[in-house]
Structure formats: C-alpha cells, structure tokens
Design a protein around this motif. Structure first.
Motif, PDB file in Angstrom:
ATOM      1  N   LEU A 376       0.816  -1.366  -0.005  1.00 19.14           N
ATOM      2  CA  LEU A 376      -0.019   0.006  -0.067  1.00 19.14           C
ATOM      3  C   LEU A 376       0.912   1.165   0.091  1.00 19.14           C
ATOM      4  CD1 LEU A 376      -2.694  -1.328   2.405  1.00 19.14           C
ATOM      5  CD2 LEU A 376      -3.122  -0.589   0.091  1.00 19.14           C
ATOM      6  N   LEU A 377       1.854   1.143   0.760  1.00 14.51           N
ATOM      7  CA  LEU A 377       2.776   2.269   0.958  1.00 14.51           C
ATOM      8  C   LEU A 377       3.461   2.674  -0.451  1.00 14.51           C
ATOM      9  CD1 LEU A 377       4.571   1.821   4.181  1.00 14.51           C
ATOM     10  CD2 LEU A 377       3.253   3.619   3.796  1.00 14.51           C
ATOM     11  N   ASN A 378       3.840   1.518  -1.320  1.00 15.39           N
ATOM     12  CA  ASN A 378       4.300   1.605  -2.713  1.00 15.39           C
ATOM     13  C   ASN A 378       3.222   2.087  -3.633  1.00 15.39           C
ATOM     14  OD1 ASN A 378       6.941   0.922  -1.718  1.00 15.39           O
ATOM     15  ND2 ASN A 378       6.526  -1.356  -2.205  1.00 15.39           N
ATOM     16  N   SER A 379       2.192   1.929  -3.270  1.00 15.70           N
ATOM     17  CA  SER A 379       0.996   2.431  -4.136  1.00 15.70           C
ATOM     18  C   SER A 379       0.186   3.864  -3.954  1.00 15.70           C
ATOM     19  CB  SER A 379       0.034   1.140  -3.904  1.00 15.70           C
ATOM     20  OG  SER A 379       0.461  -0.231  -4.490  1.00 15.70           O
ATOM     21  N   GLY A 380       1.047   4.448  -3.022  1.00 13.73           N
ATOM     22  CA  GLY A 380       0.842   5.613  -3.040  1.00 13.73           C
ATOM     23  C   GLY A 380      -0.117   6.226  -1.539  1.00 13.73           C
ATOM     24  N   PHE A 381      -0.313   5.044  -0.812  1.00 17.48           N
ATOM     25  CA  PHE A 381      -0.874   5.360   0.569  1.00 17.48           C
ATOM     26  C   PHE A 381      -0.190   5.627   1.656  1.00 17.48           C
ATOM     27  CE2 PHE A 381      -3.872   3.101  -2.298  1.00 17.48           C
ATOM     28  CZ  PHE A 381      -4.905   3.590  -2.239  1.00 17.48           C
ATOM     29  N   SER A 382      -0.632   6.160   2.686  1.00 21.32           N
ATOM     30  CA  SER A 382      -0.028   6.021   4.127  1.00 21.32           C
ATOM     31  C   SER A 382      -0.794   5.225   5.015  1.00 21.32           C
ATOM     32  CB  SER A 382      -0.019   7.615   4.294  1.00 21.32           C
ATOM     33  OG  SER A 382       0.868   8.563   3.877  1.00 21.32           O
ATOM     34  N   VAL A 383      -0.196   4.899   5.880  1.00 15.46           N
ATOM     35  CA  VAL A 383      -0.592   3.913   7.019  1.00 15.46           C
ATOM     36  C   VAL A 383      -0.450   4.594   8.256  1.00 15.46           C
ATOM     37  CG1 VAL A 383      -0.769   1.673   7.765  1.00 15.46           C
ATOM     38  CG2 VAL A 383      -0.041   1.980   5.513  1.00 15.46           C
ATOM     39  N   LEU A 384      -1.704   4.502   9.212  1.00 14.55           N
ATOM     40  CA  LEU A 384      -1.497   4.903  10.405  1.00 14.55           C
ATOM     41  C   LEU A 384      -1.853   3.849  11.389  1.00 14.55           C
ATOM     42  CD1 LEU A 384      -1.562   7.203  12.573  1.00 14.55           C
ATOM     43  CD2 LEU A 384      -3.930   8.048  12.032  1.00 14.55           C
ATOM     44  N   VAL A 385      -0.996   3.598  12.015  1.00 12.61           N
ATOM     45  CA  VAL A 385      -0.977   2.171  13.142  1.00 12.61           C
ATOM     46  C   VAL A 385      -1.535   2.804  14.447  1.00 12.61           C
ATOM     47  CG1 VAL A 385      -0.152   0.156  14.133  1.00 12.61           C
ATOM     48  CG2 VAL A 385       0.474   0.698  11.736  1.00 12.61           C
ATOM     49  N   THR A 386      -2.678   2.460  14.898  1.00 13.69           N
ATOM     50  CA  THR A 386      -3.360   3.092  16.291  1.00 13.69           C
ATOM     51  C   THR A 386      -3.022   2.168  17.371  1.00 13.69           C
ATOM     52  OG1 THR A 386      -5.533   2.364  15.585  1.00 13.69           O
ATOM     53  CG2 THR A 386      -5.042   4.311  14.764  1.00 13.69           C
ATOM     54  N   ASN A 387      -2.491   2.871  18.330  1.00 14.81           N
ATOM     55  CA  ASN A 387      -2.421   2.168  19.595  1.00 14.81           C
ATOM     56  C   ASN A 387      -3.812   2.571  20.518  1.00 14.81           C
ATOM     57  OD1 ASN A 387       1.050   2.789  19.706  1.00 14.81           O
ATOM     58  ND2 ASN A 387      -0.072   0.785  19.213  1.00 14.81           N
ATOM     59  N   LEU A 388      -4.723   1.508  20.623  1.00 11.42           N
ATOM     60  CA  LEU A 388      -6.139   1.861  21.220  1.00 11.42           C
ATOM     61  C   LEU A 388      -6.265   1.312  22.583  1.00 11.42           C
ATOM     62  CD1 LEU A 388      -8.217   0.990  18.123  1.00 11.42           C
ATOM     63  CD2 LEU A 388      -7.167   3.106  18.568  1.00 11.42           C
ATOM     64  N   ARG A 389      -7.205   1.734  23.589  1.00 10.22           N
ATOM     65  CA  ARG A 389      -7.659   0.998  24.725  1.00 10.22           C
ATOM     66  C   ARG A 389      -7.974  -0.375  24.073  1.00 10.22           C
ATOM     67  NH1 ARG A 389     -10.982   5.549  27.610  1.00 10.22           N
ATOM     68  NH2 ARG A 389     -11.229   6.031  25.223  1.00 10.22           N
ATOM     69  N   GLY A 390      -7.479  -1.519  25.146  1.00 10.12           N
ATOM     70  CA  GLY A 390      -7.892  -2.673  24.914  1.00 10.12           C
ATOM     71  C   GLY A 390      -6.602  -3.457  24.629  1.00 10.12           C
ATOM     72  N   GLY A 391      -5.414  -2.820  24.128  1.00  6.43           N
ATOM     73  CA  GLY A 391      -4.359  -3.120  23.757  1.00  6.43           C
ATOM     74  C   GLY A 391      -3.331  -3.417  24.889  1.00  6.43           C
ATOM     75  N   PHE A 392      -1.998  -3.491  24.917  1.00  2.00           N
ATOM     76  CA  PHE A 392      -1.258  -3.581  25.997  1.00  2.00           C
ATOM     77  C   PHE A 392      -0.030  -2.762  26.096  1.00  2.00           C
ATOM     78  CE2 PHE A 392       1.846  -5.903  28.837  1.00  2.00           C
ATOM     79  CZ  PHE A 392       0.953  -6.369  29.877  1.00  2.00           C
ATOM     80  N   GLU A 393      -0.176  -1.502  25.063  1.00  2.02           N
ATOM     81  CA  GLU A 393       0.969  -0.629  24.898  1.00  2.02           C
ATOM     82  C   GLU A 393       1.291  -0.146  26.151  1.00  2.02           C
ATOM     83  OE1 GLU A 393      -1.155  -1.157  20.855  1.00  2.02           O
ATOM     84  OE2 GLU A 393      -1.844  -0.778  23.126  1.00  2.02           O
ATOM     85  N   ARG A 394       0.276   0.239  27.127  1.00  2.00           N
ATOM     86  CA  ARG A 394       0.188   0.914  28.425  1.00  2.00           C
ATOM     87  C   ARG A 394       0.273  -0.049  29.610  1.00  2.00           C
ATOM     88  NH1 ARG A 394      -2.291   6.944  27.675  1.00  2.00           N
ATOM     89  NH2 ARG A 394      -1.768   7.104  25.488  1.00  2.00           N
ATOM     90  N   GLY A 395       0.058  -1.563  29.276  1.00  2.33           N
ATOM     91  CA  GLY A 395      -0.049  -2.139  30.561  1.00  2.33           C
ATOM     92  C   GLY A 395      -1.428  -2.739  30.840  1.00  2.33           C
ATOM     93  N   GLU A 396      -1.633  -3.449  31.394  1.00  3.91           N
ATOM     94  CA  GLU A 396      -2.945  -4.249  32.078  1.00  3.91           C
ATOM     95  C   GLU A 396      -4.230  -3.255  32.174  1.00  3.91           C
ATOM     96  OE1 GLU A 396      -5.780  -6.950  32.074  1.00  3.91           O
ATOM     97  OE2 GLU A 396      -4.075  -7.089  31.157  1.00  3.91           O
ATOM     98  N   GLU A 397      -3.851  -2.182  32.747  1.00  2.00           N
ATOM     99  CA  GLU A 397      -4.907  -1.268  33.027  1.00  2.00           C
ATOM    100  C   GLU A 397      -5.566  -0.604  31.554  1.00  2.00           C
ATOM    101  OE1 GLU A 397      -6.759  -0.657  35.627  1.00  2.00           O
ATOM    102  OE2 GLU A 397      -5.385  -2.322  36.556  1.00  2.00           O
ATOM    103  N   TRP A 398      -4.365  -0.100  30.866  1.00  4.52           N
ATOM    104  CA  TRP A 398      -4.993  -0.145  29.357  1.00  4.52           C
ATOM    105  C   TRP A 398      -5.660  -1.046  28.749  1.00  4.52           C
ATOM    106  CZ3 TRP A 398      -4.900   4.656  27.268  1.00  4.52           C
ATOM    107  CH2 TRP A 398      -4.903   4.774  25.792  1.00  4.52           C
ATOM    108  N   HIS A 399      -5.305  -2.164  29.055  1.00  5.32           N
ATOM    109  CA  HIS A 399      -6.182  -3.396  28.267  1.00  5.32           C
ATOM    110  C   HIS A 399      -7.626  -3.215  28.890  1.00  5.32           C
ATOM    111  CE1 HIS A 399      -7.239  -7.929  28.581  1.00  5.32           C
ATOM    112  NE2 HIS A 399      -7.935  -7.390  27.326  1.00  5.32           N
ATOM    113  N   LYS A 400      -7.681  -3.205  30.187  1.00  4.07           N
ATOM    114  CA  LYS A 400      -9.030  -3.346  30.891  1.00  4.07           C
ATOM    115  C   LYS A 400      -9.803  -1.792  30.572  1.00  4.07           C
ATOM    116  CE  LYS A 400      -7.730  -5.968  34.925  1.00  4.07           C
ATOM    117  NZ  LYS A 400      -7.512  -5.994  36.361  1.00  4.07           N
ATOM    118  N   MET A 401      -9.202  -1.126  30.014  1.00  2.00           N
ATOM    119  CA  MET A 401     -10.131   0.180  29.808  1.00  2.00           C
ATOM    120  C   MET A 401     -10.656  -0.135  28.395  1.00  2.00           C
ATOM    121  SD  MET A 401      -7.360   3.044  30.917  1.00  2.00           S
ATOM    122  CE  MET A 401      -8.130   4.388  30.360  1.00  2.00           C
TER     123      MET A 401
END
Length: 571
Positions: A376-401
C-alpha cells in the motif's frame, strides 16, 4: 429467529450458493488485484524469521521463505512436502532437547504437531496441541477440544492435559486455557481465565498464586512471575517493574525482561535485587531466548524486515538481517478521552490513509514490517497504526479500559484518529482483522461520516452468537457472556447495528478459519446488502486464521489492495 441463520452452516447448499455468488460479484476486483499479486508474492517469499528457540543443536528458527515456512537449525532445513500444510508455530518441549513444530492445514489452527530434534522428526501428535513436556518418563501435552467434547464429557471449547496417553487430573472449565512448564519432577501449570487473570498451580495442583500475571518462568526449582508489574519469586514479591512486561526469562544472574518503552520493546536484564544491569533499546523484539550468557533475539521494525541478534551485556551483534525499506515513520499523539499514540508511516503518497487498529486481548501494535502495508505504501497510500485502549501498549490497565463494559472506548479512540485524517483533508480507509474486524465493523456503524472505505478481515461481528462457534468461548472474558450480558453486546454488535447509508466495505474470510467462524462475515454481508449498502465479500477457500502458503495469502492481499484503490477513486 434470524432469517440469515442458515449461513452459520457452511454445508448448507444455500450458504454455498451465497459464497459462490458473492465471490462472483467481487471478481471484478481481480483486474486491479493482478497488478499487485506478483509484487506481494515476491515480498511474502522473502526470508522472514517468525520465531526462535535456543537448543543444544543450535538456534532453531521458524522462517517464512520461498519454500514456504521452514524450520532451520544451524543451516539445515526441514520443510513440508505438502503446500497445503504450513508450519505455524515453534515452541520448546520441556525436560528435553526437542522442539514442537505446529502444522496447520490451509491456514487452519488445527492439524498436527511434530516433535523435532534438530531437523529430525521424533514423533507426530495429531490434533490442536499446546505445550508439550516430559514428566516422570512420560510424554505429556496440552490438547484443545474446539469442535468436540473432551474425554470427560465437557463441551467445547475446553483444554485437557494428557500424560502417557491418560488424562492428567487437572480440569479447567470451558473457555479457560492451559499452559505448562516442566523442570525435572516439578510442574508449573497455568490456567488462563481470559487475557487478564491467571492461576498458577504446582504438580500437586496446589494454587501458588493468581491475579493479573503476565509472564511466568521456572529455574532451579523456583517459580518466577510478573504480577501487577511486580516480579515475584516463589510467591515472594521482589520489586516493581516500571514498564509493561511482554515476556520474561530467568538465567543465573537474574531475569531478562521484554518491556514496552515508548511504544517499542526493549530487552532489560535485572538482578534479583532490582538493579537494572543493562538495556537493549529495540524496535519490536518478536522473540528471544537464552543460551548460557547470551540472549538471542529476533527483531523487526517498520524500516527493516528482521535482525537476528546476539545480545551480551546489553551489546547487540547482528548475526543475520533481512531487507530494509526507506519509509518515513512519525510518532503522533491525538487527544481524545485519553492521549492516544499512533505510528504514521509514509513514502510521500497522497491517495489516502490506511487507519489500522486492533484494540483488544492485550495485544500491542508495535513496529512491524508488514507485507500488505508495504504494498500500500508503494501504491501511494500512507498507513496510520493506532494504539487503542484494549491493547497492552500501556499495560494491563490500558487493556481493561477497552474490554467488557469498556469496549465502546476502543471505537471512540479509533474515531479520534479518523477525525484527524479527515481534518487534514485525507481519505480514510479503516482496516482491521479478527478483533480488529469487530473494531472496523462497529466504527463504520457509529461513525460512517469518518470512513471513506472499510476493510474487515476474518471478523467477529455477531456479538450475540460468537460464543457458540469454534474458539468463541474463550472470548467471553474479553467481551462478556451473551447469555447474561446481551444488552451490553447488542449495543455495539456490528451485525445487529447495521443500517442504511454506510460507506463501501470489503469483507474477507477463509473457509478454513477454525478460530473465528466465517458465519460472522457471511451474515454481515448478506444483511448489509439487504439494506442497500455497497459491500463486497471475498471468501478464500484456501485460507484460515493462521499462517498460510504464500500464494494463498498473496491472492487475498492483492484483492484488498484492488478494492482500496477502486474505492478511493470513487469517493
């Protein structure tokens, strides 16, 4: 009675007809897809290690390559003779010098496992097999019963431990998972209740501890684990770790911990007195293992495919590395109910922005050399990868949120990123798979004006019946139980909240998906079509939820790129 319930039966002639007609209706996308198939296939067949284990025979690597997925040990390779059978996992066999190689059929989870010494097959075990270990002279393993009842009569999905062909007297309930580590005559059994709560047992089935335990290991007769981000040894709390912990392994001097720091992972050695001995600041450590004083690690990023590292006292030596790609990566922060982080990846294209998310099951989205993103990048698009609540980027409390009654937070977070792209005048392509498919399905319903095109893969979409199919019982601890919390689940269920006037969407799934039943995709598309929405369905009869043969994956990815290109041109 749901009139589309027949689509839950893949053997129903009406279902087969619906799939055939839907694939025919989306076949026009193949014209664009052909322009990308070769390029994607080339990327998928470039060498990419997926996992590693240190053994006495050398470093065992599970590698995606031109030959499919292969096992490599000290330059010697073992590969499948059948392209429909793909190696999909690599794990240690405890109390032995063996490793377990998981084999799936056309992208399915279930198939069989091979016990390997180097590149030599020792034994085959049929079924969906988890941890394997030797205990008091007997071969033991965890087996999941996903489509049939366990020998003691418990309905799926349920897991049991077997030793010497007999069932070990450890009986978790439906929807609970099991892992086991062994050292001599000592066992560490872990019962997982969802993705937050774990219970630790010894070989006599005495409860050792329970709670928000993220990582466990054992060495020298002692059990080490991280609970609420504190390190414990045999139940004694030692010290607090300041960053979310993804994995931990014990060696003679202390522990090696993989931590998330600033949305990237680092390897850190701590003494048992809490001293930080050294830090290797990485991008995304996919896997690591210990061999005497050395740490061997596989690392990836947005700008290089992989590096095989030997880390000694914090100094990393690159033993082997893959491709590099010149892309611009920016950390961006968006203010919603919480301050949210994302990675914006670009090569300067302005066709649109792929807004990608997951937001669940404590899964962090970290830097990754993603084949579809690169196309997709080579085809002219950009990509935005999002770190949302429910993941683990900020630990278990972030997951529980972002789980259970907080699930709506995930959709709100995702919408904040979409708003930013819209405010900047960009076209938005909301993309997610599996739980990320649920994310996009709900977002399209709640925020249709923020989405120009939607891409939903292998999705969970019927929140009132997910628990009745395949691995769905595992997820009630993440989403809630439809039998007792139907009002909550109905409030955001993408299938039940479909309405008219939604943006164009591509939904894709595979007939061999034995984790998330294809019925979610089929029912969603059928209902959305009845409402007059522009929705396309691609059903791959050669794929499932797991690692697959490159040609089958390339076909799927090229259809996705073809849809996105056509969709943005018409918006």
């Amino acid at each position: 009675m749901d009139p589309l319930e027949y689509l839950e039966d893949l053997d129903d002639p009406r279902t087969k007809d619906f799939i055939a007609r839907s694939n025919e209706e989306s076949s026009f996308l193949r014209t664009r897809a052909k322009d990308h198939f070769g390029s994607i296939l080339e990327k998928l067949t470039q060498e990419m290690p997926l996992d590693l284990i240190a053994t006495r025979y050398g470093i065992a690597l599970l590698i995606r390559s031109r030959e499919g997925v292969v096992l490599e040990v000290n330059g010697n390779k073992f590969k499948s003779k059948n392209k429909d059978e793909t190696f999909n996992s690599l794990s240690r066999v405890w109390n032995s010098d063996q490793v377990k190689l998981g084999v799936g059929i056309r992208g399915s989870d279930e198939g069989y496992s091979l016990l390997m010494e180097g590149v030599n097959v020792v034994k085959r075990i049929d079924g969906l097999i988890g941890d394997v270990f030797y205990y008091r002279g007997e071969l033991c393993y965890v087996k999941e019963f996903r489509t049939e009842s366990s020998p003691d009569g418990v309905e799926p999905v349920v897991e049991r431990v077997f030793c010497g062909g007999k069932m070990f007297p450890f009986y978790p309930s439906r929807g609970e998972w099991v892992s086991v580590k062994a050292e001599g005559d000592r066992l560490l059994l872990v019962k997982g209740v969802g993705w937050s709560h774990k219970v630790l047992y010894d070989q006599d089935l005495n409860v050792m501890d329970e709670g928000n335990i993220t990582s466990v290991d054992m060495k020298g007769g002692k059990v080490y684990y991280v609970k609420d981000n504190f390190l414990y040894v045999n139940g004694e709390r030692r010290f607090k770790l300041n960053y979310p912990v993804l994995d931990m392994k014990v060696h003679d001097r202390g522990v090696i911990v993989e931590e998330i720091r600033d949305y990237r992972t680092s390897l850190v050695e701590y003494s048992l007195e809490s001293t930080e001995v050294w830090v290797y600041p990485g991008e995304n450590v996919m896997s690591f293992d210990l061999s005497r004083e050395d740490v061997y690690a596989l690392e990836t990023s947005f700008t290089y495919s992989y590096r095989l590292l030997r880390v000694r006292n914090g100094r990393a030596e690159i033993l082997r590395e893959g491709l590099k790609d010149e892309v611009d990566v920016k950390d961006i922060f968006v203010k919603g109910e919480e301050t949210l982080h994302g990675f914006l990846i670009s090569k300067g294209g302005n066709k649109g922005v792929i807004v990608y998310g997951y937001g669940g099951f404590a899964v962090p989205l970290l830097p990754n050399f993603n084949t579809l993103f690169r196309e997709l990048l080579n085809s002219g698009f950009s990509v935005l990868v999002t770190n949302l609540r429910g993941g683990f980027e900020r630990g278990e409390e972030w997951h529980k949120m972002g789980m259970l009654r907080n699930k709506m937070n995930v959709f709100k977070d995702f919408s904040e990123f979409l708003k930013v792209v819209k405010m900047m005048g960009g076209k938005t392509i909301a993309m997610g798979a599996s739980n990320g498919g649920l994310l996009v399905g709900a977002t399209v319903n709640f925020y249709p004006n923020l989405v120009d095109c939607g891409v939903i893969g292998y999705p969970v979409l019927d929140m009132l019946r997910f628990h009745k199919f395949l691995a769905g019982m595992y997820w009630i601890h993440e989403y809630g139980n439809p039998e007792t919390e139907s009002d909550l689940l109905l409030s955001y269920s993408p299938y039940h909240n479909l309405r008219r006037g939604l943006p164009p969407v591509l939904v894709y799934t595979g007939l061999n998906d034995d984790r998330v039943h294809p019925m979610h995709a089929l029912k969603y598309v059928a209902k959305s079509k009845e409402l007059g929405n522009l929705v396309y369905l691609f059903v791959n009869d050669k794929s499932g939820h797991n690692v697959n043969y490159p040609e089958y994956t390339a076909e799927e990815m090229s259809m996705i790129v073809g849809f996105i290109e056509q969709c943005v041109e018409r918006r």
